[in-house]
Design a protein around this motif. Structure first.
Motif, mmCIF file in Angstrom:
data_model
loop_
_atom_site.group_PDB
_atom_site.id
_atom_site.type_symbol
_atom_site.label_atom_id
_atom_site.label_comp_id
_atom_site.label_asym_id
_atom_site.label_seq_id
_atom_site.Cartn_x
_atom_site.Cartn_y
_atom_site.Cartn_z
ATOM 1 N N LYS A 72 9.281 4.074 -2.163
ATOM 2 C CA LYS A 72 10.021 5.196 -3.056
ATOM 3 C C LYS A 72 9.980 4.817 -4.358
ATOM 4 C CE LYS A 72 12.766 5.928 1.039
ATOM 5 N NZ LYS A 72 14.319 5.980 1.243
ATOM 6 N N GLY A 73 10.177 5.775 -5.131
ATOM 7 C CA GLY A 73 10.415 5.657 -6.754
ATOM 8 C C GLY A 73 9.170 5.726 -7.494
ATOM 9 N N ARG A 74 8.131 6.174 -7.099
ATOM 10 C CA ARG A 74 7.036 6.254 -7.588
ATOM 11 C C ARG A 74 7.111 6.915 -9.173
ATOM 12 N NH1 ARG A 74 3.230 3.805 -9.466
ATOM 13 N NH2 ARG A 74 1.946 4.780 -10.669
ATOM 14 N N GLU A 75 7.818 7.872 -9.324
ATOM 15 C CA GLU A 75 8.072 8.586 -10.375
ATOM 16 C C GLU A 75 8.927 7.520 -11.442
ATOM 17 O OE1 GLU A 75 11.626 9.123 -7.839
ATOM 18 O OE2 GLU A 75 9.677 9.029 -7.595
ATOM 19 N N LEU A 76 9.364 6.403 -11.046
ATOM 20 C CA LEU A 76 10.189 5.474 -11.947
ATOM 21 C C LEU A 76 9.335 4.626 -12.342
ATOM 22 C CD1 LEU A 76 13.155 5.146 -9.497
ATOM 23 C CD2 LEU A 76 13.026 6.780 -11.537
ATOM 24 N N LYS A 81 2.318 4.760 -14.550
ATOM 25 C CA LYS A 81 1.208 5.174 -13.676
ATOM 26 C C LYS A 81 -0.055 4.303 -13.765
ATOM 27 C CE LYS A 81 1.869 10.319 -14.565
ATOM 28 N NZ LYS A 81 3.074 10.494 -15.053
#
Length: 74
Positions: free
Chosen positions: A56-60, A63
Motif C-alpha cells: 500500500k501507499g504507492r501514492e506516498l 515514481k
C-alpha cells in the motif's frame, strides 16, 4: 524534508536488492519495494511464488529511483 539523506546515501540504498524498513526493522521497506518493483529481491520472490504482497501507499513514494535521488540531493 528534502535532502536529509543526501544523494550519495540514497543512491547506495536504492542500489541494493532489498532494504530493511526504518520504521520497523523486522520488515522490508515497502517504499523500496514500490520504487524498485521487480528489481527488489522480495518483490521478485513474491512474483515467482505468485504471492500478492498487498503493498500500500504507492501514492506516498516517488515514481522513479531518479526522482527519489534528486529529492535527497543537497
Amino acid at each position: 524534508m528534502q535532502g536529509w539523506l543526501g544523494e550519495e546515501r540514497m543512491t547506495e540504498l536504492l542500489g541494493t536488492g532489498s532494504f530493511v524498513c526504518h520504521k520497523n526493522t523486522n520488515l522490508q521497506c515497502a517504499g523500496h519495494m514500490l520504487i524498485k518493483g521487480s528489481e527488489n529481491q522480495f518483490v521478485r520472490l513474491a512474483e515467482q511464488w505468485n504471492e500478492d504482497l498487498k503493498l500500500k501507499g504507492r501514492e506516498l513514494v516517488f515514481k522513479t529511483v531518479d526522482e527519489c535521488i534528486a529529492h535527497h540531493h543537497y
